[in-house]
Design a protein around this motif. Structure first.
Motif, PDB file in Angstrom:
ATOM      1  N   VAL A 641      -2.112   8.732  -5.328  1.00  0.00           N
ATOM      2  CA  VAL A 641      -0.713   8.223  -5.238  1.00  0.00           C
ATOM      3  C   VAL A 641      -0.361   8.761  -6.734  1.00  0.00           C
ATOM      4  O   VAL A 641      -0.976   8.184  -7.620  1.00  0.00           O
ATOM      5  N   GLU A 642       1.357   9.156  -6.167  1.00  0.00           N
ATOM      6  CA  GLU A 642       2.472   8.772  -7.818  1.00  0.00           C
ATOM      7  C   GLU A 642       2.649   8.091  -8.026  1.00  0.00           C
ATOM      8  O   GLU A 642       2.654   7.787  -9.442  1.00  0.00           O
ATOM      9  N   ASP A 643       2.227   6.622  -7.769  1.00  0.00           N
ATOM     10  CA  ASP A 643       3.164   5.328  -8.081  1.00  0.00           C
ATOM     11  C   ASP A 643       3.002   3.963  -7.331  1.00  0.00           C
ATOM     12  O   ASP A 643       1.461   3.969  -6.398  1.00  0.00           O
ATOM     13  N   GLY A 644       2.944   2.611  -8.260  1.00  0.00           N
ATOM     14  CA  GLY A 644       2.275   1.651  -7.340  1.00  0.00           C
ATOM     15  C   GLY A 644       2.833   1.154  -5.896  1.00  0.00           C
ATOM     16  O   GLY A 644       2.134   0.557  -4.942  1.00  0.00           O
ATOM     17  N   PHE A 645       4.296   1.826  -5.804  1.00  0.00           N
ATOM     18  CA  PHE A 645       4.378   1.051  -4.449  1.00  0.00           C
ATOM     19  C   PHE A 645       4.145   1.590  -3.189  1.00  0.00           C
ATOM     20  O   PHE A 645       3.271   1.482  -2.452  1.00  0.00           O
ATOM     21  N   GLN A 646       3.580   3.436  -3.218  1.00  0.00           N
ATOM     22  CA  GLN A 646       2.550   3.741  -2.581  1.00  0.00           C
ATOM     23  C   GLN A 646       1.222   3.662  -2.519  1.00  0.00           C
ATOM     24  O   GLN A 646       0.431   3.230  -0.947  1.00  0.00           O
ATOM     25  N   ALA A 647       0.873   2.886  -3.421  1.00  0.00           N
ATOM     26  CA  ALA A 647      -0.780   2.618  -3.565  1.00  0.00           C
ATOM     27  C   ALA A 647      -0.589   1.281  -2.716  1.00  0.00           C
ATOM     28  O   ALA A 647      -1.681   0.890  -2.398  1.00  0.00           O
ATOM     29  N   LEU A 648       0.275   0.753  -3.010  1.00  0.00           N
ATOM     30  CA  LEU A 648       0.248  -0.883  -1.890  1.00  0.00           C
ATOM     31  C   LEU A 648       0.027  -0.394  -0.338  1.00  0.00           C
ATOM     32  O   LEU A 648      -0.447  -1.484  -0.106  1.00  0.00           O
ATOM     33  N   SER A 649       0.951   0.219  -0.379  1.00  0.00           N
ATOM     34  CA  SER A 649       1.059   0.674   1.135  1.00  0.00           C
ATOM     35  C   SER A 649       0.131   1.448   1.928  1.00  0.00           C
ATOM     36  O   SER A 649      -0.708   1.458   2.481  1.00  0.00           O
ATOM     37  N   VAL A 650      -1.085   2.027   0.669  1.00  0.00           N
ATOM     38  CA  VAL A 650      -1.821   2.519   0.816  1.00  0.00           C
ATOM     39  C   VAL A 650      -2.652   1.268   1.236  1.00  0.00           C
ATOM     40  O   VAL A 650      -3.394   1.542   2.425  1.00  0.00           O
ATOM     41  N   LEU A 651      -3.197   0.841   0.581  1.00  0.00           N
ATOM     42  CA  LEU A 651      -3.731  -0.092   0.164  1.00  0.00           C
ATOM     43  C   LEU A 651      -3.929  -1.267   1.592  1.00  0.00           C
ATOM     44  O   LEU A 651      -4.955  -2.159   2.035  1.00  0.00           O
ATOM     45  N   GLU A 652      -3.130  -1.371   2.148  1.00  0.00           N
ATOM     46  CA  GLU A 652      -2.458  -2.410   3.609  1.00  0.00           C
ATOM     47  C   GLU A 652      -3.182  -1.864   4.647  1.00  0.00           C
ATOM     48  O   GLU A 652      -3.526  -2.560   5.030  1.00  0.00           O
ATOM     49  N   LYS A 653      -3.766  -0.397   4.319  1.00  0.00           N
ATOM     50  CA  LYS A 653      -4.067   0.372   5.238  1.00  0.00           C
ATOM     51  C   LYS A 653      -5.693   0.875   5.677  1.00  0.00           C
ATOM     52  O   LYS A 653      -6.958   0.524   5.958  1.00  0.00           O
ATOM     53  N   GLU A 654      -6.080   0.440   4.026  1.00  0.00           N
ATOM     54  CA  GLU A 654      -6.946   1.736   3.670  1.00  0.00           C
ATOM     55  C   GLU A 654      -8.272   0.373   2.862  1.00  0.00           C
ATOM     56  O   GLU A 654      -7.235  -0.281   1.856  1.00  0.00           O
ATOM     57  N   THR A 655      -9.183   0.446   3.126  1.00  0.00           N
ATOM     58  CA  THR A 655     -10.148  -0.195   2.024  1.00  0.00           C
ATOM     59  C   THR A 655     -10.711   1.046   0.666  1.00  0.00           C
ATOM     60  O   THR A 655     -10.831   1.803   1.138  1.00  0.00           O
ATOM     61  N   ILE A 663      -1.236   3.415 -16.309  1.00  0.00           N
ATOM     62  CA  ILE A 663      -0.453   2.315 -16.912  1.00  0.00           C
ATOM     63  C   ILE A 663       1.129   2.566 -16.695  1.00  0.00           C
ATOM     64  O   ILE A 663       1.495   2.027 -16.760  1.00  0.00           O
ATOM     65  N   ASN A 664       1.168   3.591 -18.021  1.00  0.00           N
ATOM     66  CA  ASN A 664       2.504   3.756 -18.047  1.00  0.00           C
ATOM     67  C   ASN A 664       3.116   5.230 -16.425  1.00  0.00           C
ATOM     68  O   ASN A 664       2.893   5.901 -16.773  1.00  0.00           O
ATOM     69  N   MET A 665       3.487   4.037 -15.851  1.00  0.00           N
ATOM     70  CA  MET A 665       3.878   4.731 -14.801  1.00  0.00           C
ATOM     71  C   MET A 665       5.802   4.588 -14.600  1.00  0.00           C
ATOM     72  O   MET A 665       6.059   3.286 -15.420  1.00  0.00           O
ATOM     73  N   PRO A 666       6.437   6.000 -13.780  1.00  0.00           N
ATOM     74  CA  PRO A 666       7.996   4.454 -13.783  1.00  0.00           C
ATOM     75  C   PRO A 666       7.877   4.035 -12.258  1.00  0.00           C
ATOM     76  O   PRO A 666       6.854   3.805 -11.800  1.00  0.00           O
ATOM     77  N   LEU A 667       9.510   3.760 -12.048  1.00  0.00           N
ATOM     78  CA  LEU A 667       9.104   2.296 -11.224  1.00  0.00           C
ATOM     79  C   LEU A 667       8.138   1.604 -11.082  1.00  0.00           C
ATOM     80  O   LEU A 667       8.879   0.012 -11.542  1.00  0.00           O
ATOM     81  N   PHE A 671       0.387  -2.680 -14.382  1.00  0.00           N
ATOM     82  CA  PHE A 671       0.086  -4.195 -14.857  1.00  0.00           C
ATOM     83  C   PHE A 671       0.500  -4.826 -13.806  1.00  0.00           C
ATOM     84  O   PHE A 671      -0.268  -5.897 -13.049  1.00  0.00           O
ATOM     85  N   GLU A 672       1.665  -4.114 -13.515  1.00  0.00           N
ATOM     86  CA  GLU A 672       2.877  -5.274 -12.207  1.00  0.00           C
ATOM     87  C   GLU A 672       2.225  -4.652 -10.813  1.00  0.00           C
ATOM     88  O   GLU A 672       1.961  -5.295 -10.083  1.00  0.00           O
ATOM     89  N   THR A 673       1.542  -3.559 -10.331  1.00  0.00           N
ATOM     90  CA  THR A 673       0.720  -2.702  -9.463  1.00  0.00           C
ATOM     91  C   THR A 673       0.050  -4.071  -9.080  1.00  0.00           C
ATOM     92  O   THR A 673      -0.551  -4.198  -8.119  1.00  0.00           O
ATOM     93  N   THR A 674      -0.902  -3.188 -10.075  1.00  0.00           N
ATOM     94  CA  THR A 674      -2.708  -4.413 -10.293  1.00  0.00           C
ATOM     95  C   THR A 674      -2.113  -6.274  -9.866  1.00  0.00           C
ATOM     96  O   THR A 674      -2.614  -6.518  -8.762  1.00  0.00           O
ATOM     97  N   SER A 679      -2.263  -9.755  -5.755  1.00  0.00           N
ATOM     98  CA  SER A 679      -1.622 -11.477  -5.456  1.00  0.00           C
ATOM     99  C   SER A 679      -1.519 -11.298  -3.874  1.00  0.00           C
ATOM    100  O   SER A 679      -1.732 -12.478  -2.568  1.00  0.00           O
ATOM    101  N   GLN A 680      -2.077  -9.975  -3.119  1.00  0.00           N
ATOM    102  CA  GLN A 680      -2.814 -10.000  -1.544  1.00  0.00           C
ATOM    103  C   GLN A 680      -4.275 -10.396  -1.332  1.00  0.00           C
ATOM    104  O   GLN A 680      -4.726  -9.368  -0.685  1.00  0.00           O
ATOM    105  N   GLN A 681      -4.491 -10.628  -2.580  1.00  0.00           N
ATOM    106  CA  GLN A 681      -5.936 -10.920  -1.942  1.00  0.00           C
ATOM    107  C   GLN A 681      -7.052  -9.567  -1.770  1.00  0.00           C
ATOM    108  O   GLN A 681      -7.245  -9.905  -1.366  1.00  0.00           O
ATOM    109  N   ILE A 682      -6.504  -8.143  -2.589  1.00  0.00           N
ATOM    110  CA  ILE A 682      -7.115  -7.563  -2.647  1.00  0.00           C
ATOM    111  C   ILE A 682      -8.349  -7.498  -3.738  1.00  0.00           C
ATOM    112  O   ILE A 682      -7.587  -7.433  -5.217  1.00  0.00           O
TER     113      ILE A 682
END
Ligand code: ADP
Length: 734
Positions: A641-655, A663-667, A671-674, A679-682
């Motif tokens: 995935v290209e950024d943190g938001f995509q990562a979060l949405s993928v993680l909602e569906k998949e493990t 670390i150094n990503m736009p948007l 750290f923030e993504t982690t 925070s979603q108990q993953i």
């Protein structure tokens, strides 16, 4: 006529001196008192010359020795002598002096004596009864005070005589009565002549010729028996007056003649002249004394003047010193104030400079880290793609271009790493870690990684690890490797067709601490003595051969600084053309128990055949490709995935088994993504794959919930070790 009255005074002098003897035991004083007694004897014997001379001597010594009682007594005797020469005023002057000293010593006897004698002179010599009688009264007061009945009797007789001579029989009578009443008890033969005479005078006054005649005859008779010639002369005179009063002229004349003869015999002319001379001497002494006193006063005044002058001079000096002190204080104060102001300004300037330096340093660090990051990111791609090319197109493995590309990329990477490293050391940002490792393994690994260098220069590498080395030591493995790596790579670089030997031996042991000495020697080109110190400076390279040079000039500088962190220092021995030896000793902890505990904790099972699912979060397309290819090559199932938001949405569906996070990503950065993932108990292990320096982000990474950090470009085996370790840990937990 005068002598009669003085007899009493003379007697009293003797008496008072006897008391003085008792009160003064000193031998010298005794001798003086004896002299005084002698002077009184002379006076009594009518030897006035000797009496005066001796009294003068006594007076001198008494004044010198400050014996005021004797001074008073001497003045009294001198007064008596003057009275004898009819020098009444002088006599009064000396009696007064005697009285003055008697008062100083509060001697009642001497005061009594002086008052009695003053009474005598005023009454019988100067015929001034009004002045004389009060002195007698004072004399009576003192003899009553000292309770001396003899004295009281004598003064009473004198007073009665004085009143009778002044024809004041009424006032004289009480004293005559007192004399008559006390004579038997307190009288003596020396005053008997006068005592009888005043009785005769009183009976003459009463007109009782018979009684008066009897008393006066008794007086005359007694006077001759006791040789009281003075008193006898007065008795003759009184008797002559009585006889004349009753018409017995012839007898009256005879007594008057006897009176005259006696007076003449007593006052022989020559005696008086001599005595006068003696008296003059006394006078002279007095004047001298006055003069001396005056001179003493003058001298004292002079001394006082000198003292005053000295005081004034001292005062001026002290004042000047004070002025100088005050001036100095004021100057110092203003100087201090000036200096303080200057210091405050300098301080402020320094603070500003410090702040600026800190800002500059921060900016430098920031710059270095940003540049490092920005360089590492594409380097990751370059190295990765080069590897991929070699993997995919095997025939390119021997291509010189590809080798050059690989070499250039590696060179760039080591330059960046070195710069970053030295920067960190200089900013004291390096804290040594404590890891358990095997020194021999570590050295083997280093040699392996440098084998291409050894082969290039056809060098033989020898490792000599002494058996006394502990199997495992605790220390900063990475920094240790870096030191060995830098020195060995230099040895391999600067040696051709030669030998490079790495040896390690335990030098000494102190408790848990093993001091291990490392020696890296080569048979290479050697280093000139003049360059041996320089080479530890930054960016210094010597004997550089431009065509095949490989190095940044930072290697030894890093070695030196890292060894300082280990509390060690490097020693260099080198001979041009013969070779070089670097020696240093590092203290490592070696605790068997601790070591076992650490080793048990790092049991990693790499033998699993499970296919891991990995989520790669990476914005850089090239890096996405490099990482994905690498993972897939090692049988990982990848989702990119290209950024943190995509990562979060993928993680909602998949493990996933593992997440590799840039670390150094736009948007939204890694750290923030982690943080959001956590925070979603993953709980999926997340490894940061970043071009940042590890130390720079370690703290924040831990806080955000990252499990480990791998710096791009990385050693593949290291990445897989970390992944396996984390995955097996998380699986054992779940
Ligand atoms: P670099 O990374 O460029 O090698 P170093 O700081 O490691 O820089 O070394 C500095 C210089 O010291 C090198 O350029 C080389 O001239 C000299 N040098 C270091 N090690 C050796 C060696 N073993 N033999 C000869 N010269 C050496």
């Amino acid at each position: 006529m005068l002598r009669n009255r003085i007899v009493l005074a003379f007697f009293l002098v003797i008496f008072s001196l006897c008391n003085l003897i008792a009160s003064n035991k000193a031998a010298a004083q005794k001798a003086l008192i004896n002299q005084s007694k002698e002077a009184n004897s002379y006076f009594r014997d009518n030897n006035f010359e000797k009496s005066l001379l001796l009294a003068r001597e006594v007076l001198k010594k008494a004044l010198q020795t400050k014996n005021n009682e004797l001074v008073a007594a001497s003045y009294n005797l001198i007064g008596c002598n003057y009275n004898e020469f009819s020098e009444f005023d002088k006599a009064i002057e000396y009696f007064n002096k005697s009285l003055h000293y008697a008062k100083i010593v509060a001697n009642d006897t001497l005061q009594f004596k002086a008052f009695n004698n003053l009474g005598n002179v005023y009454c019988f010599s100067k015929k001034n009864y009004n002045k004389g009688i009060p002195f007698f009264k004072k004399a009576i007061f003192y003899c009553k005070k000292i309770n001396n009945k003899n004295y009281q009797l004598f003064v009473s007789i004198n007073m009665a005589w004085a009143y009778f001579e002044n024809s004041d029989f009424e006032h004289g009578l009480p004293f005559l009565k007192y004399a008559n009443a006390n004579f038997v008890e307190n009288g003596n033969e020396s005053i008997c002549t006068v005592f009888e005479m005043i009785n005769g005078m009183y009976f003459n006054h009463l007109g009782n010729f018979k009684k008066a005649s009897e008393h006066l005859q008794k007086s005359i008779k007694h006077g001759y028996i006791h040789n009281d010639l003075d008193d006898v002369s007065d008795a003759h005179n009184e008797y002559s007056k009585l006889l004349f009063k009753y018409g017995h002229y012839k007898e009256a004349y005879i007594h008057l003649k006897k009176y005259d003869d006696l007076i003449n015999s007593i006052y022989e002319e020559n005696k008086i002249i001599k005595a006068s001379v003696a008296g003059l001497n006394v006078e002279l002494d007095e004047y001298k004394r006055e003069l001396t006193k005056f001179e003493l006063i003058k001298e004292a005044q002079k001394q006082n003047l000198i003292k005053s002058k000295i005081i004034v001079v001292l005062f001026i000096i002290v004042f000047c010193i004070l002025l100088i002190l005050i001036y100095t204080l004021v100057r110092n104060n203003s100087y201090k104030r000036k200096i303080n102001t200057e210091l405050t300004i300098a301080n402020n300037d320094l603070l500003i400079a410090k702040e600026k330096a800190e800002v500059a340093s921060q900016m430098k660090s920031q710059f270095v880290s940003t540049i490092s990051h920005e360089l590492r990111t594409p380097l990751y791609g370059v190295i990765g793609i080069t590897n991929m090319l070699v993997d995919e197109y095997k025939y390119l493995a021997k291509s010189p271009h590809l080798t050059s590309l690989k070499f250039s990329a590696r060179y760039l990477l080591s330059l960046i790493n070195d710069i970053l490293q030295i920067n960190k050391i200089e900013e004291n940002r390096i804290v040594l870690e404590h890891m358990t490792f095997n020194i021999s393994d570590e050295i083997e690994l280093i040699i392996q990684s440098l084998s291409f260098l050894a082969q290039n220069n056809r060098n033989r590498v020898e490792i000599d690890i002494h058996s006394n080395l502990p199997e495992y030591v605790i220390g900063d493995k990475l920094r240790f490797s870096q030191i060995i790596m830098n020195i060995v790579s230099n040895a391999l670089k600067f040696t051709k067709n030669g030998n490079v030997k790495i040896s390690a031996v335990v030098e000494k042991k102190e408790g848990n601490i093993c001091y291990i000495q490392f020696k890296i020697s080569d048979t290479g080109v050697g280093i000139d003595v003049k360059d041996q110190l320089k080479i530890f400076d930054k960016f210094v390279q010597v004997g550089r051969n431009d065509t095949d040079y490989q190095g940044t000039g930072l290697g030894l500088s890093i070695v030196k600084r890292l060894l300082e962190l280990f509390n060690s220092e490097v020693h260099l021995e080198s001979v041009i053309g013969q070779g070089t030896t670097f020696t240093f000793t590092i203290p490592f902890e070696s605790d068997l128990q601790k070591t076992n505990a650490i080793i048990n904790n790092i049991n990693v099972d790499l033998s699993t055949s499970h296919i891991f699912k990995v989520l790669i979060v990476e914005d850089n397309k090239i890096n996405q490709m490099v990482t994905r290819k690498l993972m897939e090559k090692n049988h990982f199932k990848c989702h990119v995935v290209e950024d943190g938001f995509q990562a979060l949405s993928v993680l909602e569906k998949e493990t996933f088994d593992i997440i590799l996070m840039d670390i150094n990503m736009p948007l939204m950065n890694g750290f923030e993504t982690t943080r959001l993932i956590r925070s979603q108990q993953i709980e999926t292990p997340i490894v940061a794959l970043t071009a940042f320096d590890k130390e720079e982000i370690a703290e924040e990474a831990l806080a955000a919930g990252l499990d480990d950090i791998i710096i791009k470009p990385f050693d593949q085996s290291k990445l897989f070790k970390v992944i396996h370790s984390l995955v097996s840990n998380s699986q054992s937990v779940s």
